[in-house]
Structures are given as C-alpha cells and as structure tokens.
Scaffold this motif. Structure first.
Motif, PDB file in Angstrom:
ATOM      1  N   GLU A  86      -7.891   3.287   8.229  1.00 17.05           N
ATOM      2  CA  GLU A  86      -7.526   4.692   8.075  1.00 17.05           C
ATOM      3  C   GLU A  86      -8.532   5.561   8.799  1.00 17.05           C
ATOM      4  OE1 GLU A  86      -8.586   5.798   3.609  1.00 17.05           O
ATOM      5  OE2 GLU A  86      -7.331   4.029   3.680  1.00 17.05           O
ATOM      6  N   ILE A 104      -6.331  -9.298   4.283  1.00 18.84           N
ATOM      7  CA  ILE A 104      -7.507  -9.842   4.964  1.00 18.84           C
ATOM      8  C   ILE A 104      -8.500 -10.252   3.874  1.00 18.84           C
ATOM      9  CG2 ILE A 104      -9.321  -9.407   6.687  1.00 18.84           C
ATOM     10  CD1 ILE A 104      -6.455  -9.218   7.848  1.00 18.84           C
ATOM     11  N   GLU A 135       1.158  -5.121   4.347  1.00 19.68           N
ATOM     12  CA  GLU A 135       0.259  -5.690   5.347  1.00 19.68           C
ATOM     13  C   GLU A 135      -0.231  -7.057   4.893  1.00 19.68           C
ATOM     14  OE1 GLU A 135      -2.136  -1.812   7.147  1.00 19.68           O
ATOM     15  OE2 GLU A 135      -3.143  -3.136   5.750  1.00 19.68           O
ATOM     16  N   LYS A 136      -0.540  -7.920   5.848  1.00 23.70           N
ATOM     17  CA  LYS A 136      -1.224  -9.177   5.554  1.00 23.70           C
ATOM     18  C   LYS A 136      -2.552  -8.842   4.866  1.00 23.70           C
ATOM     19  CE  LYS A 136      -1.784 -13.678   6.195  1.00 23.70           C
ATOM     20  NZ  LYS A 136      -0.881 -14.563   5.420  1.00 23.70           N
ATOM     21  N   LYS A 163       0.818  -1.217   0.000  1.00 25.84           N
ATOM     22  CA  LYS A 163       0.000   0.000   0.000  1.00 25.84           C
ATOM     23  C   LYS A 163       0.844   1.256   0.000  1.00 25.84           C
ATOM     24  CE  LYS A 163      -3.903  -1.828   2.636  1.00 25.84           C
ATOM     25  NZ  LYS A 163      -4.770  -1.588   3.808  1.00 25.84           N
ATOM     26  N   HIS A 214     -16.336  -3.790   5.962  1.00 21.07           N
ATOM     27  CA  HIS A 214     -15.837  -2.439   6.195  1.00 21.07           C
ATOM     28  C   HIS A 214     -16.782  -1.781   7.194  1.00 21.07           C
ATOM     29  CE1 HIS A 214     -14.941   1.809   4.413  1.00 21.07           C
ATOM     30  NE2 HIS A 214     -14.718   1.715   5.700  1.00 21.07           N
TER      31      HIS A 214
HETATM   32  C1  MV4 Z   1      -7.026  -3.951   2.853  1.00 19.28           C
HETATM   33  C2  MV4 Z   1      -7.847  -5.035   2.464  1.00 19.28           C
HETATM   34  C3  MV4 Z   1      -7.460  -6.299   2.860  1.00 19.28           C
HETATM   35  N1  MV4 Z   1      -6.333  -6.458   3.581  1.00 19.28           N
HETATM   36  N2  MV4 Z   1      -5.916  -4.174   3.573  1.00 19.28           N
HETATM   37  C4  MV4 Z   1      -9.353  -0.563   0.430  1.00 19.28           C
HETATM   38  C5  MV4 Z   1      -9.378   0.900   0.631  1.00 19.28           C
HETATM   39  C6  MV4 Z   1      -8.292   1.220   1.580  1.00 19.28           C
HETATM   40  N3  MV4 Z   1      -8.826   2.020   2.625  1.00 19.28           N
HETATM   41  C7  MV4 Z   1      -7.804  -0.088   2.093  1.00 19.28           C
HETATM   42  N4  MV4 Z   1      -8.574  -1.122   1.452  1.00 19.28           N
HETATM   43  C8  MV4 Z   1      -8.397  -2.427   1.763  1.00 19.28           C
HETATM   44  N5  MV4 Z   1      -7.304  -2.702   2.512  1.00 19.28           N
HETATM   45  C9  MV4 Z   1      -5.589  -5.407   3.918  1.00 19.28           C
HETATM   46  N6  MV4 Z   1      -4.481  -5.597   4.623  1.00 19.28           N
HETATM   47  C10 MV4 Z   1      -8.982  -4.766   1.705  1.00 19.28           C
HETATM   48  C11 MV4 Z   1      -9.251  -3.462   1.345  1.00 19.28           C
HETATM   49  C12 MV4 Z   1     -10.437  -3.297   0.546  1.00 19.28           C
HETATM   50  C13 MV4 Z   1     -11.549  -2.605   1.024  1.00 19.28           C
HETATM   51  C14 MV4 Z   1     -11.573  -2.014   2.279  1.00 19.28           C
HETATM   52  C15 MV4 Z   1     -12.671  -1.313   2.725  1.00 19.28           C
HETATM   53  C16 MV4 Z   1     -13.796  -1.210   1.902  1.00 19.28           C
HETATM   54  C17 MV4 Z   1     -13.790  -1.762   0.667  1.00 19.28           C
HETATM   55  C18 MV4 Z   1     -12.679  -2.469   0.204  1.00 19.28           C
HETATM   56  C19 MV4 Z   1     -12.697  -3.031  -1.071  1.00 19.28           C
HETATM   57  C20 MV4 Z   1     -11.601  -3.715  -1.524  1.00 19.28           C
HETATM   58  C21 MV4 Z   1     -10.458  -3.829  -0.729  1.00 19.28           C
END
Ligand code: MV4
Length: 501
Positions: free
Chosen positions: A288, A203, A200-201, A158, A208
């Motif tokens: 975040e 998930i 990061e690992k 990221k 959300h």
């Molecule tokens: C992640 C994740 C799985 N694992 N981080 C997407 C937006 C940004 N804020 C971070 N996001 C994600 N980070 C790890 N380690 C999956 C997402 C993600 C996601 C997160 C929140 C809402 C929708 C999403 C859609 C796809 C991926």
C-alpha cells in the motif's frame, strides 16, 4: 509563499513540524483539545487555538473546527501530520476549496491509494510488482472458491477500504473460505462502510520494507531509500532502521525505481511512502501507499541528510526539488525506537498517567522527538506514542550499541512504558542478526517478556524515584487508597531489594 501554518495534530509530530517552521521563519498555529491544554505543542507554537473536547472526533478529527481555526488565525496552509485527518481526501479537498494550502497530496492521489483494489490495479498497470492474486472485487462465494483454486492456499482476503491490517483474514484451508469471506466482508462493512474485498496469495514470513518518496509540482519524483519496519506487534511498529539489513545494492535500486513508478502512477505530490512486503528470496510486492509523513521519517532524515518537513513545505510552495536522485546516498545507519505509554506486563495496554520524572538521553548520535515533560498528564484519548529515540552510527553495529546506551539512560516514571522492552529487543539475537521478519516479536515473546533486566542494567534512579513517590502517597493515603497501594506490592518489594531495606 506560505507565511503561517496551522498544525492540525498534537504530540511529538506537532512539535516536530513547528520546529522546522521556526527554522524557515514561518509562523505556526497549534490546535488543542480540552485534554491538551497544557500540551507541549501548544507551548512551542506562536499561537494556539482550542478546537473542542478531548475525544478526537470532536477535536482533531473535526474538519469544521479546524478550518474555522485556520480562517480565524489567518493561516495560509495546514500541515496534517500523521493519523487524524492526514489521509482524508475530503479534508484535502476542503482545504483547496477554502484557498488554504494542504501540505500533502491532492485528494485524487489520497482516494486512489485509499482504495486498495484501485491501488493494486494502478500498480499492475504501472509495472510495479503486486502480490499474486485476483485484483478485482470478489462478488460471490463461488468466485472466491474458483480464484483460490487457481492461486492456491494459503491466501489473504483483504478489505479494499482497509489498510494497516484492518479487515484482513488469512485462509489456510478450503473449509475456512465461506466463514473468512463473510467475516472479512462484514468487518469491512462496519469499519469502512464498504464491503468490497479482494484475494491475494499469503506471503508466509515477510519483511516489511517501505520507501520514502518526494514528488514536486514540476515532474520530478525521487526516492530517499528504504526503512525496514518488520519489528511490529499487532500492526503497531516498534523499531525501524535504515538501511535494511537484508537488501542487496541491486535490489535496493530496483525497489527504489518501483517506488518512484508507483508515485508517478497516481500523479503524486509531496512526501509519501510506498510499502512493500519482501519474502525470504527478496521478491518484493507493493502492499500500500501511505500518503502522508510517517512516524519513522527521522531515520531517513538522518541517513539521507534531508529535513522532510522542510521539503514538504518547499514543495507546497510550488518550488522544484533542490536535488536529484543521483545526489542522494545513504550515509551510516539509523535506528528508531518508539516509546509508548503502555504496559508490557499487561498485554501492552495503554497506560496514561502523570509523568513524575524523565531523564532524556543526550550524547553523540542521539535525537529524541517527544512531547512529554515532568508534570505532563499523558491523556488516554490518543495514541500512546510519547517519544521517539532516533540514533545514528557509522554502521549498524555502532547504531545498535549507541541505541542500547541511550535506552539505558532513558528513564520515565509515573507512566508505565515500554523502555525496558525496547532494550530487550536490542539485546535479542534475532534482532542483532538483522534477518528478522514481521513475526519477530511473536516468535521471541519468551525472551522479550522475561523479568530480569538486561545485562548489568540497574534501574536505581527509577527505583528510588518510585520509592519516594510511594512514601509520599503512603503518608497521605486514606485507608481506601492504602488497599490500592498494596496491590502494587511487587514494585514495593523490588524497591526494598535495591535499597537493601
Ligand atoms: C499481507 C501479508 C502476507 N501476504 N498480504 C498487514 C497490514 C496490511 N498493510 C497488509 N498486511 C499484510 N498483508 C499478503 N498477501 C502480511 C501482512 C502483514 C504485515 C505486513 C506488513 C507489516 C506487518 C505485518 C504483520 C502481519 C501481516
């Protein structure tokens, strides 16, 4: 005390902010670009000032023009809404220098949360769970390989300056590491001017879930519970609800405490949101923080019983919060459906145009925050969000039934929109069950994209309006325009079927 607020935004959120100001007897100044001369927020405000051409960079993102408008109008505060300048630390700092109250957090809190490596480290130090991984900036490929060796695949690379899904790369195999690292870095460099990345690992199938918080200038920080935001498509949220159908009371309390700790860790002020991802075992991880009011704030307002914009202004006036954590509880259930001017049949492309007809739903439990009216031209320059349907019920089932009813009453013609797509989501088993993840839309594409309308739903009024419009156009059409019209033959045939012509 704040007497006059310049609203540095447009669309439904500008209208929403102006409404609370009016209730508080605060004067408002709208700002508008060329494309927004006839926009609703301009009509609702006490004054309006033109701030530049249609493109956002020359108007709603132009700090100088907005500051000048604030000075000329004598506004003593600026509300940035969401998007645009709302999370720009330079703008917050500039307002401070000018002696204008910025209705949002101080620049330091914005910067700390804007840098994901700093945010992650700050959260770890504050005891807020973060996703397992390496917090620091990755400086070489060897370092990436060794870290991935420790935490195991799959991982996410990221961008530190990223957020909202920008500058992310999923890595599922070792041989992808080199390319993913390069891609994440160069994307981060060109998008944010900063190529710092961290690992990061991954998930796998997360939910959300985010927490609304409020922090005053007297040391009080409280949370207003969660919003479940897993119904999204390409990082664009579509439906949100509160309470989250998957949380237990104990987990809800723990996450609320973590959200408060997160806000305290950056000495936060005002309204903010802590985003978590939650896995199937209800493990939760800080993702975040959004240092602004969010699109989906009304569902919290409905279930908790607060006006978040009023609270923001109250805090900006230096007043202590009028309630404590123990005073707050969630009452009933609220669902927000976002209405976008986009075409679900054409890869959800934004679909600007002139609104020819609109039926807004009313009735028990219904709130609509919008910015369109009959005759309004939805500009192509900005976010395609045109309205939000916020529905309350005594429990989830009533909120769902009421949302379906309200969506059925909701009609917009002239601009393509996702109203019927929203209806199909509310009829999908996966949504009704409540245990849906961020992959929900992608996994149920076939059901959600099918042609037939839901249940007995008949779109007669829409059809007839479309047909009249069609006839009007045909009567005036030149041969060249005729050929364009014939390309809409599918619609024409549907109209004929309904009218039995
Ligand atoms: C992640 C994740 C799985 N694992 N981080 C997407 C937006 C940004 N804020 C971070 N996001 C994600 N980070 C790890 N380690 C999956 C997402 C993600 C996601 C997160 C929140 C809402 C929708 C999403 C859609 C796809 C991926």
């Amino acid at each position: 005390m704040i007497k006059k607020i310049l609203v540095a935004n447009r669309g439904e959120i500008a209208v929403r902010i102006i409404r609370s100001c009016r209730e508080m007897d605060i004067l408002t100044v709208a700002v508008y670009s060329d494309a927004d001369r006839k926009a609703l927020h301009v009509l609702y405000a006490d004054e309006a000032m033109h701030i530049g051409p249609s493109p956002s960079v020359e108007s709603y993102l132009n700090i100088e023009n907005i500051i000048r408008a604030a000075r000329l109008s004598g506004a003593d505060a600026i509300h940035p809404g969401y998007g645009f300048l709302s999370e720009n630390p330079d703008f917050s700092a500039r307002c401070q220098e000018e002696g204008i109250v910025f209705i949002g957090p101080p620049p330091r809190a914005i910067s700390m949360m804007g840098d994901k490596i700093t945010a992650r480290k700050t959260m770890m130090d504050a005891g807020v769970p973060v996703v397992p991984g390496a917090g620091g900036k990755i400086t070489s490929e060897d370092e990436a390989i060794s870290i991935i060796g420790e935490i195991g695949l799959p991982v996410m690379i990221k961008a530190s300056a990223g957020g909202g899904g920008k500058g992310m790369r999923l890595v599922t195999r070792n041989k992808e590491i080199t390319a993913a690292l390069r891609a994440a870095r160069s994307e981060a460099k060109s998008a944010f001017g900063d190529d710092a990345v961290f690992i990061e690992k991954y998930i796998e199938s997360p939910h959300h879930i985010e927490y609304q918080i409020l922090a005053d200038n007297h040391g009080q920080v409280i949370h207003l519970f969660e919003r479940e935001c897993s119904v999204q498509r390409r990082h664009q949220k579509i439906i949100e609800e509160t309470p989250s159908p998957i949380l237990t009371p104990q987990r809800r309390r723990q996450m609320g405490e973590a959200a408060v700790a997160a806000a305290r860790a950056v000495d936060y002020r005002g309204a903010g949101t802590i985003e978590f991802i939650v896995d199937k075992d209800l493990n939760y991880y800080f993702l975040e923080m959004n240092t602004r009011l969010q699109v989906e704030h009304p569902i919290t307002e409905r279930v908790v019983g607060v006006d978040l914009v009023k609270e923001q202004i109250h805090i900006a006036n230096g007043k202590p919060l009028n309630f404590a954590q123990e005073d707050l509880k969630q009452q009933g259930h609220a669902i927000e459906c976002r209405v976008y001017a986009e075409d679900p049949d054409n890869n959800f492309m934004p679909a600007p145009g002139t609104v020819t007809h609109i039926d807004i739903p009313y009735g028990v439990g219904v709130r609509v925050d919008g910015s369109i009216y009959e005759g309004f031209d939805v500009p192509l320059f900005y976010d395609p969000l045109i309205a939000k349907l916020i529905v309350w019920g005594k429990d989830r089932n009533e909120a769902l039934e009421r949302s379906r009813r309200a969506l059925k009453e909701f009609k917009i013609t002239g601009v393509k929109n996702n109203l019927r797509f929203l209806e199909r989501i509310l009829h999908a088993k996966g949504f009704i069950g409540g245990d849906y993840t961020t992959h929900f839309i992608e996994e149920h594409k076939d059901f959600l994209m099918r042609e037939e309308p839901c249940e007995d739903h008949c779109e007669d009024i829409v059809m007839i309006t479309a047909f009249m419009e069609y006839l009007r156009k045909i009567r005036k059409a030149s041969p060249r325009e005729m050929s364009t019209l014939k390309n809409n033959w599918k619609d024409y045939n549907r109209v004929r079927n309904v009218l039995k012509l």
